[in-house]
Write a protein that holds these residues in place. Sequence first.
Motif, PDB file in Angstrom:
ATOM      1  N   ASN A 151       5.054   3.601  -5.810  1.00 46.81           N
ATOM      2  CA  ASN A 151       4.999   2.430  -6.689  1.00 46.81           C
ATOM      3  C   ASN A 151       5.594   2.732  -8.050  1.00 46.81           C
ATOM      4  OD1 ASN A 151       3.815   0.542  -4.966  1.00 46.81           O
ATOM      5  ND2 ASN A 151       1.788   1.423  -5.293  1.00 46.81           N
ATOM      6  N   THR A 152       5.232   3.903  -8.610  1.00 44.98           N
ATOM      7  CA  THR A 152       5.749   4.236  -9.945  1.00 44.98           C
ATOM      8  C   THR A 152       7.264   4.335  -9.915  1.00 44.98           C
ATOM      9  OG1 THR A 152       3.756   5.568 -10.134  1.00 44.98           O
ATOM     10  CG2 THR A 152       5.398   5.789 -11.877  1.00 44.98           C
ATOM     11  N   ALA A 160       8.848   0.952  -9.739  1.00 41.75           N
ATOM     12  CA  ALA A 160       8.644   0.217 -10.992  1.00 41.75           C
ATOM     13  C   ALA A 160       9.652   0.694 -12.036  1.00 41.75           C
ATOM     14  CB  ALA A 160       7.217   0.421 -11.487  1.00 41.75           C
ATOM     15  N   ILE A 161       9.814   2.020 -12.120  1.00 43.04           N
ATOM     16  CA  ILE A 161      10.733   2.565 -13.129  1.00 43.04           C
ATOM     17  C   ILE A 161      12.163   2.122 -12.847  1.00 43.04           C
ATOM     18  CG2 ILE A 161      11.738   4.702 -14.014  1.00 43.04           C
ATOM     19  CD1 ILE A 161       9.023   6.027 -13.615  1.00 43.04           C
ATOM     20  N   ILE A 169      -1.079   2.371 -12.809  1.00 47.06           N
ATOM     21  CA  ILE A 169      -0.982   2.618 -11.365  1.00 47.06           C
ATOM     22  C   ILE A 169      -1.893   3.787 -10.997  1.00 47.06           C
ATOM     23  CG2 ILE A 169       0.516   3.442  -9.516  1.00 47.06           C
ATOM     24  CD1 ILE A 169       2.794   1.948 -10.766  1.00 47.06           C
ATOM     25  N   GLY A 170      -1.756   4.900 -11.736  1.00 44.89           N
ATOM     26  CA  GLY A 170      -2.570   6.077 -11.439  1.00 44.89           C
ATOM     27  C   GLY A 170      -4.055   5.760 -11.490  1.00 44.89           C
ATOM     28  N   THR A 217      -3.713  -6.474  -1.877  1.00 43.27           N
ATOM     29  CA  THR A 217      -3.336  -5.402  -0.971  1.00 43.27           C
ATOM     30  C   THR A 217      -3.197  -6.019   0.408  1.00 43.27           C
ATOM     31  OG1 THR A 217      -4.738  -3.954  -2.294  1.00 43.27           O
ATOM     32  CG2 THR A 217      -3.863  -3.067  -0.232  1.00 43.27           C
ATOM     33  N   ARG A 265      -1.906  -0.102  10.683  1.00 50.11           N
ATOM     34  CA  ARG A 265      -1.868   0.616   9.400  1.00 50.11           C
ATOM     35  C   ARG A 265      -3.183   0.375   8.675  1.00 50.11           C
ATOM     36  NH1 ARG A 265       2.618   1.675   5.481  1.00 50.11           N
ATOM     37  NH2 ARG A 265       1.715   1.748   3.408  1.00 50.11           N
ATOM     38  N   ALA A 287       4.236  -2.812 -11.686  1.00 51.21           N
ATOM     39  CA  ALA A 287       3.550  -2.864 -10.392  1.00 51.21           C
ATOM     40  C   ALA A 287       2.123  -3.421 -10.460  1.00 51.21           C
ATOM     41  CB  ALA A 287       3.564  -1.487  -9.760  1.00 51.21           C
ATOM     42  N   ASN A 338      -4.961   0.171   5.112  1.00 53.72           N
ATOM     43  CA  ASN A 338      -4.823   0.126   3.664  1.00 53.72           C
ATOM     44  C   ASN A 338      -6.197   0.145   3.016  1.00 53.72           C
ATOM     45  OD1 ASN A 338      -2.108   0.239   3.227  1.00 53.72           O
ATOM     46  ND2 ASN A 338      -1.808  -1.989   3.281  1.00 53.72           N
ATOM     47  N   GLY A 381       0.811  -1.214   0.000  1.00 55.31           N
ATOM     48  CA  GLY A 381       0.000   0.000   0.000  1.00 55.31           C
ATOM     49  C   GLY A 381       0.840   1.258   0.000  1.00 55.31           C
ATOM     50  N   MET A 382       1.871   1.292  -0.845  1.00 54.05           N
ATOM     51  CA  MET A 382       2.628   2.534  -1.015  1.00 54.05           C
ATOM     52  C   MET A 382       1.787   3.507  -1.835  1.00 54.05           C
ATOM     53  SD  MET A 382       6.554   1.374  -1.766  1.00 54.05           S
ATOM     54  CE  MET A 382       6.207   0.153  -3.021  1.00 54.05           C
ATOM     55  N   THR A 383       2.201   4.792  -1.814  1.00 56.45           N
ATOM     56  CA  THR A 383       1.500   5.774  -2.645  1.00 56.45           C
ATOM     57  C   THR A 383       1.753   5.460  -4.118  1.00 56.45           C
ATOM     58  OG1 THR A 383       3.450   7.179  -2.738  1.00 56.45           O
ATOM     59  CG2 THR A 383       1.908   7.547  -0.915  1.00 56.45           C
ATOM     60  N   SER A 384       0.899   6.005  -4.985  1.00 56.87           N
ATOM     61  CA  SER A 384       1.088   5.726  -6.413  1.00 56.87           C
ATOM     62  C   SER A 384       2.446   6.246  -6.873  1.00 56.87           C
ATOM     63  CB  SER A 384      -0.032   6.392  -7.217  1.00 56.87           C
ATOM     64  OG  SER A 384      -0.119   7.756  -6.860  1.00 56.87           O
ATOM     65  N   ILE A 388       7.423   1.702 -19.073  1.00 53.07           N
ATOM     66  CA  ILE A 388       7.266   2.657 -17.974  1.00 53.07           C
ATOM     67  C   ILE A 388       5.954   3.429 -18.141  1.00 53.07           C
ATOM     68  CG2 ILE A 388       8.160   4.830 -17.062  1.00 53.07           C
ATOM     69  CD1 ILE A 388      10.974   3.706 -17.498  1.00 53.07           C
ATOM     70  N   THR A 444       2.977   1.270 -17.239  1.00 55.02           N
ATOM     71  CA  THR A 444       2.905   1.057 -15.797  1.00 55.02           C
ATOM     72  C   THR A 444       2.337   2.260 -15.078  1.00 55.02           C
ATOM     73  OG1 THR A 444       4.940  -0.173 -16.101  1.00 55.02           O
ATOM     74  CG2 THR A 444       4.243   0.252 -13.841  1.00 55.02           C
ATOM     75  N   SER A 445       2.973   3.422 -15.294  1.00 57.36           N
ATOM     76  CA  SER A 445       2.551   4.566 -14.475  1.00 57.36           C
ATOM     77  C   SER A 445       1.104   4.934 -14.768  1.00 57.36           C
ATOM     78  CB  SER A 445       3.490   5.756 -14.724  1.00 57.36           C
ATOM     79  OG  SER A 445       3.998   5.707 -16.029  1.00 57.36           O
ATOM     80  N   GLN A 465      -4.985   3.435  -8.412  1.00 55.91           N
ATOM     81  CA  GLN A 465      -4.801   3.911  -7.032  1.00 55.91           C
ATOM     82  C   GLN A 465      -5.504   5.235  -6.776  1.00 55.91           C
ATOM     83  OE1 GLN A 465      -0.322   3.196  -6.406  1.00 55.91           O
ATOM     84  NE2 GLN A 465      -1.271   2.666  -4.450  1.00 55.91           N
ATOM     85  N   ASN A 466      -5.690   6.053  -7.814  1.00 54.55           N
ATOM     86  CA  ASN A 466      -6.277   7.371  -7.578  1.00 54.55           C
ATOM     87  C   ASN A 466      -7.769   7.397  -7.870  1.00 54.55           C
ATOM     88  OD1 ASN A 466      -3.638   7.915  -7.095  1.00 54.55           O
ATOM     89  ND2 ASN A 466      -3.262   8.862  -9.104  1.00 54.55           N
TER      90      ASN A 466
END
Lengths: 564, 322, 196
Positions: A333-334, A337-338, B91-92, B167, B173, A392, B175, A327-330, B84, B87-88, B95-96
Amino acid sequence: MNPETLDDNFQIPAPERIGQERGSLTRIVQEMVFTVDHKTLGLMYIASGLLFFVVSGLMAAMIRIQLSVPRNHFLDPDVFNRLFTMHGTAMVFLVGMPIIFGFANYLVPLMIGARDMAFPRLNAFGFWVFFFSGLLLYFSYLGAPGLYAAGSAPDVGWFAYSPLTAKAFSRGHSTDYWTLSLLLGGIGSIATSINIIVTALCLRCKGMLLVRMPLFVWMFLVVAFLVIIAMPPLSACQIMLILDRYCGAHFFDTQAGGSAVLWQHFFWIFGHPEVYILILPGFAVASEVIPVFSRKPIFGYPVMVAASVMIGFISLGVWAHHMFTVGMTSIGNTFFAISTLLVAIPTGIKIFNWIGTMYGGKLRFELPMLFCLGFLFQFLIAGLTGVMLAIAPFDWQLSDSYFVVAHFHYVLIGGLLYTIFAGLYYWYPKALGKMPDFKLGLWHFILFTAGFHLTFFPQHLSGFLGMPRRIYTYDAGRGWDLWNLISSIGVIFQAVGILFFVFNLIYSYVKGKKAGDDPWDAWSLEWSTTSPPPAYNFETIPEVRSRRPLWDLKHPDDPDWKYE
Amino acid sequence: MRPVADMFRPLSRPAEMIHSSSLLVLAITAGIFVVVSALLVFVVWKFRRKGPEDDLREPPQIYGSTHIELAWTVVPILITVVLILVTSRTIGEIQNRVMPENAVQIRLVGHQWWWEIHYEKEGIVTANELHVPLSRRDGTGERPTELILESADVIHSFWVPQLAGKTDLIPNRKNRTWIEPFVTGTFFGNCAEYCGTQHANMLLRVIVEEPEDYEKWVRKMRQPAAVPHADLAAQGHKAFFANSCINCHMVDGTVAAGVFGPSLTKLMTRQTIGAGVAPLTPETLRAWVRDPQKLKTGCLMPDMKLPDSEVDSITAYLLTLK
Amino acid sequence: MTAAPAQSLEWKMPSTRKVAVISLILTESALFSVFLVAYLFYMGKSLNRPFPSEVLTFPVFATVALLSSSVTIVFSEMALHRGNKGAFHLWWAVTIALGAYFLWFTGTEWHHLIFTDRLTLATNVFGTTFYSLVGLHASHVIIGLFLLTLILVLSLLGKFPADHTEHIEMISWYWHFVDAIWIIVVTVVYIISVRY
Ligand code: HEA
Ligand code: HEA
Ligand code: CUA
Ligand SMILES: [Cu+2]
């Protein structure tokens, strides 16, 4: 003793008498205990590594028996958990590390034209510390009364996530054995690595500029630096764990506001460099073997060096790719991953340069070359599965599934173990003066390769089908049964392959035909001395003018130094 | 119905997004594999030693070539850049994601080795099996489910491959993750972080229902446990409260308020017992009450060593908890 | 064939001792940084008192002592190179004295923390990280002092070979390293964390 008890014909044995006792068991033991010779220590490292390999390999075999069929009752859950913990810990710390240090010990001084390591006594210290740590770990089976006062080994997994290791959840002493053993092992590894660094930087023979060092030595230089930077975090978190378990400290105590994730960061800051510590020696062996059996110099030496150094650097900044699910922030994680994906580039360069080395050569498929080809192919697969894990989101599915198990066995066995086999067959004649038997070796190669792929390829698929790792049993009908059965059958082939290997080592020593100084017609310095080399390695310290000193000797008409 | 957990047959939102990007990654890596291994095989075959005559002369010694090396540095760099970007982006997106007002909220607490489930708004406490409403993607009622993940002891991990990736449930904590299933049915998952002896039998089920069925289920779960009148069950009722069961288990509307074990309020609405070690039937239930250690070795419920009479009666009582 | 390129006649390699000590310092730094990170990570995360701001006071004299010991050891080295044994012994002894004072201070500080402020390793995460970090540093001071004393004794007994000046240099390097670490520790623990 007092003179009276001496009878007349008593005499102190003359030195040559002592010499005659050579070979007697007590004598051998005595030599092993007292030796500070880098070659003897190297062989001792490798031998004990292989011993631990057989033991923890058999443990793996038991794991596979339990998992061969659903709801199997071969092992109790706790026994199973101890098995995979001990298997993983031993394979990494008692098999991988000692064997690579064995190679370093034996070969680095020979390759740079030195008479010994820089600090021989420190060297012996390193070995014995490692050996004791290994015994300590296995002693836990006898010496650590677990919860039900039964002998119990550690059962927390090889990365021992807190708080599972806290006193509350891991009663008894099994976890303490794990901790202390790794703490000891870490000290030994650091000592040995400092020794390697100093040797490679300060003991090079005349003309052996850094840019002329064999790639083998270069890679071990990188490995040694990785060890001295990445090992302390492991030692540190072991110390913290001990403080937690015995002095009531709260480093990882979630009740007192401690963090369970902190352990994961500290462990993987060590843990990821560790995996490159394990594979770079593999690269080192490949970089010696492939050129010799292609009859060509390594393709793009400077780039190979640069790539290794880059891998070393990058590997220090990717650890959290083992933690994509915490549960890291995006952003976190990015980032990881990079950084992880970047490693693919230098590694790719290496693979291509090895292929480039073979291109236009005349490949001789001797045993070392066979295992190196296996390595190239299998490491390619392993690396690509690694890339999948580095994505990720994909890892959120694959993490802690059997896909990961498949990935790391493809790197650790298909990569590391295969190059270890290659190295053992390649330098066997140098170390023991006899040629390894080709037929037996071929059987070893065929059986082990077949078994290896049978065992670990299906694990990719069971991972895709949602099979988590570290489960001692599973229900029928989830689509995992077949893959697990095949995977277990594969172990039989591997085991027989290993038997051929072990038999070959012994048989060739007794019956193998004499190897000259330079049986493979190779080019690095270790082949210029006798096999086995004398205690002082070289009568006269050699002097080199290029990366392939023996090539220059053999081909005075067009020596290498013209082109470098 | 076959209990599949195939991540390549996603039936819910995050899983689907992961799936689509993973297919791209698989394609790329497969491409690389084919090219490189073909190259490898070609070289090995073409330049193999043809015979003894090959040993007479060494091949031409080539030390490297800047151009070629540059080429096989640049191409991987480009590929990496593509990876890359993929992926990004994913992820966005995952997670967002902001949850809408009407999202169902579930608090999932991991225990060695079972799942404690809270529907705070609805005031429901249950275990090991999640019920969530279907989410329609055609605009006629989008209703995702948000999961708040915590742990009571060690680290566990929520993983239902067809719905979402993992997760972790981590002590001390909070999550979060979310699912948005668009097919009804039962989905299978495991605890995916090693958590001790019975990690293997810490299974999880997610039952996706039509919104109205889900509402029905919620209403049912809120009804207090009825006091049994059938005599055997009535004895069991007494026995249950006479024994220490109530120290660890809760039954709504009674003095049984233990939280160490799963809530038994609506036990019989579940499909499995012991977090999935066995299907929940009168037989398995009896076996469990007789000695849980037989069904689930090492689980944290001790063998209560009850006399057969009490085993029968308590089982009978538990059977009324629906 | 052309003749081989003439090689530089003398072939000098770096000193093994120097490289070894540098590597040692590298590992040690890695070790310290982990404990530092742990301390920083747990700043302000203690659930119960005492907190840093309540019990920590900046150790002025100890810090001055330790840092100046880095200077005195340089003096004593210079004296040695000038061949002035007496001055060498004097400055060396001063260095030891300063280090010993630092250690004594840490002892009293801990005694006060434990018995007056009731802060132990087990009190809270502050206690845990504080004692482990400062203790780790103190343990290195002890090692350093041991080595320093050893040299002094040997040298006074005249048992110290004249050609071993490099050993002395290495020990001073280690001592400088211990001081450098203290600068970081003191900044993090006594300046940053008390304001947190
Ligand atoms: C020798 C050991 C070794 C090596 C070399 C590697 C190499 C790599 N590993 Fe692996 N890994 C392990 C040992 C190793 N790994 C172990 C033991 C674990 C599990 C620990 C545990 O949980 O128990 C693990 C787990 C692991 C994870 C975590 C999985 C999880 O638990 O969720 C990840 C995620 O990113 C990962 C990624 C990678 C990557 C990207 C590489 C890269 O270095 C691979 C690079 C190589 C290539 C990419 C192939 C060649 C390149 C080309 C042909 C060029 C063209 C290619 C591209 C441009 C993509 N590994
Ligand atoms: C170098 C590292 C290495 C090596 C070589 C191996 C080798 C093998 N591993 Fe290993 N494995 C790990 C490192 C390694 N493993 C790690 C790090 C883990 C993670 C642990 C964890 O999760 O904590 C793991 C986990 C792991 C699992 C997952 C367990 C789980 O998650 O539940 C499995 C399951 O199949 C497995 C299987 C095997 C098998 C079948 C082999 C085979 O290749 C073994 C082959 C060898 C033999 C079969 C022995 C042969 C010996 C004889 C035949 C006797 C000869 C007799 C004489 C000479 C007298 N390993
Ligand atoms: Cu819970 Cu594994
Ligand atoms: Cu990694």
